[in-house]
Design a protein around this motif. Structure first.
Motif, PDB file in Angstrom:
ATOM      1  N   LEU A   1       0.866  -1.106  -0.005  1.00  0.00           N
ATOM      2  CA  LEU A   1      -0.143   0.074  -0.163  1.00  0.00           C
ATOM      3  C   LEU A   1       0.942   1.237  -0.025  1.00  0.00           C
ATOM      4  O   LEU A   1       1.752   1.462   0.832  1.00  0.00           O
ATOM      5  N   TYR A   2       0.748   2.301  -1.013  1.00  0.00           N
ATOM      6  CA  TYR A   2       1.470   3.333  -1.127  1.00  0.00           C
ATOM      7  C   TYR A   2       0.590   4.474  -1.722  1.00  0.00           C
ATOM      8  O   TYR A   2      -0.089   4.153  -2.601  1.00  0.00           O
ATOM      9  N   ARG A   3       0.313   5.637  -0.768  1.00  0.00           N
ATOM     10  CA  ARG A   3      -0.429   6.643  -1.527  1.00  0.00           C
ATOM     11  C   ARG A   3      -1.709   6.233  -1.486  1.00  0.00           C
ATOM     12  O   ARG A   3      -2.585   6.592  -2.696  1.00  0.00           O
ATOM     13  N   GLY A   4      -2.222   5.448  -0.703  1.00  0.00           N
ATOM     14  CA  GLY A   4      -3.608   5.008  -0.439  1.00  0.00           C
ATOM     15  C   GLY A   4      -3.948   3.953  -1.647  1.00  0.00           C
ATOM     16  O   GLY A   4      -5.283   3.812  -1.731  1.00  0.00           O
ATOM     17  N   SER A   5      -3.204   3.351  -2.269  1.00  0.00           N
ATOM     18  CA  SER A   5      -3.783   2.511  -3.363  1.00  0.00           C
ATOM     19  C   SER A   5      -2.690   1.158  -3.207  1.00  0.00           C
ATOM     20  O   SER A   5      -1.484   1.310  -2.930  1.00  0.00           O
ATOM     21  N   ALA A   6      -2.961   0.298  -3.824  1.00  0.00           N
ATOM     22  CA  ALA A   6      -2.295  -0.866  -4.166  1.00  0.00           C
ATOM     23  C   ALA A   6      -1.076  -0.818  -5.111  1.00  0.00           C
ATOM     24  O   ALA A   6      -1.665  -0.615  -6.114  1.00  0.00           O
ATOM     25  N   TRP A   7       0.182  -1.061  -4.692  1.00  0.00           N
ATOM     26  CA  TRP A   7       1.092  -1.218  -5.931  1.00  0.00           C
ATOM     27  C   TRP A   7       1.868  -2.501  -5.908  1.00  0.00           C
ATOM     28  O   TRP A   7       1.787  -3.191  -5.053  1.00  0.00           O
ATOM     29  N   LEU A   8       2.230  -3.019  -6.896  1.00  0.00           N
ATOM     30  CA  LEU A   8       3.121  -4.245  -7.262  1.00  0.00           C
ATOM     31  C   LEU A   8       4.465  -3.451  -7.014  1.00  0.00           C
ATOM     32  O   LEU A   8       4.944  -2.604  -7.281  1.00  0.00           O
ATOM     33  N   ALA A   9       5.153  -4.608  -6.356  1.00  0.00           N
ATOM     34  CA  ALA A   9       6.593  -4.207  -6.026  1.00  0.00           C
ATOM     35  C   ALA A   9       7.408  -5.383  -6.222  1.00  0.00           C
ATOM     36  O   ALA A   9       7.183  -6.591  -6.239  1.00  0.00           O
ATOM     37  N   ARG A  10       8.747  -4.860  -6.575  1.00  0.00           N
ATOM     38  CA  ARG A  10       9.864  -5.900  -7.128  1.00  0.00           C
ATOM     39  C   ARG A  10      10.904  -5.661  -6.038  1.00  0.00           C
ATOM     40  O   ARG A  10      11.116  -4.517  -5.790  1.00  0.00           O
ATOM     41  N   HIS A  11      11.596  -6.520  -5.528  1.00  0.00           N
ATOM     42  CA  HIS A  11      12.900  -6.509  -4.831  1.00  0.00           C
ATOM     43  C   HIS A  11      14.150  -6.230  -5.694  1.00  0.00           C
ATOM     44  O   HIS A  11      14.394  -6.564  -6.820  1.00  0.00           O
ATOM     45  N   HIS A  12      14.946  -5.384  -5.170  1.00  0.00           N
ATOM     46  CA  HIS A  12      16.292  -4.853  -5.902  1.00  0.00           C
ATOM     47  C   HIS A  12      17.163  -5.426  -4.737  1.00  0.00           C
ATOM     48  O   HIS A  12      17.337  -4.894  -3.658  1.00  0.00           O
TER      49      HIS A  12
END
Length: 143
Positions: A107-118
């Protein structure tokens, strides 16, 4: 309808698709269609128009692709986002869990985001920092 008008319509179609997808290849194909439209305005035969469209568009695509291959892969160590995404760099998000494919939903800025690991390490849960934004993914690094 004249042949040149049809070629201009094709060029406009490629430009509109490019604006939707942000693919530079479509813009190069639009240049090929525009070159064919100029040939049609010069009253050259249709087979010449097609050859010019193929040579300019196809040749341009091949040249651009060759340029990208010669440039090589993008350096991931110095990877940063340009444009408006730089406002989000350095912000922190909490990762509850990682999927088997190496992605997570945060959750970021009030919405769901997909994230990848670096990074070279196995991704862990917890607080991460946004390192970059790649397409629709937040690229995260552990803190």
């Amino acid at each position: 309808m004249s042949e040149s008008t049809l070629w201009w319509i094709v060029a406009g179609f490629f430009v509109s698709l490019e604006m939707l997808t942000s693919s530079f290849y479509l813009l190069i194909l639009a240049f090929g269609a525009a070159a064919a439209a100029l040939c049609a305005l010069a009253h050259l035969p249709q087979d010449v128009q097609l050859l010019v469209a193929a040579a300019v568009g196809g040749g341009g695509v091949m040249a651009w692709h060759r340029h990208l291959l010669k440039r090589g892969p993008i350096d991931t160590e110095g990877y940063t986002t340009t444009g408006l995404g730089h406002l989000d760099l350095g912000e922190e998000v909490s990762v509850a869990g990682w999927a088997p494919d190496g992605t997570a939903e945060v959750l970021y800025r009030g919405s769901a985001w997909l994230a990848r690991h670096h990074g070279p390490h196995v991704p862990q849960t917890g607080v991460h920092r946004i390192r970059a934004i790649e397409s629709c993914y937040l690229v995260l690094e552990p803190i």
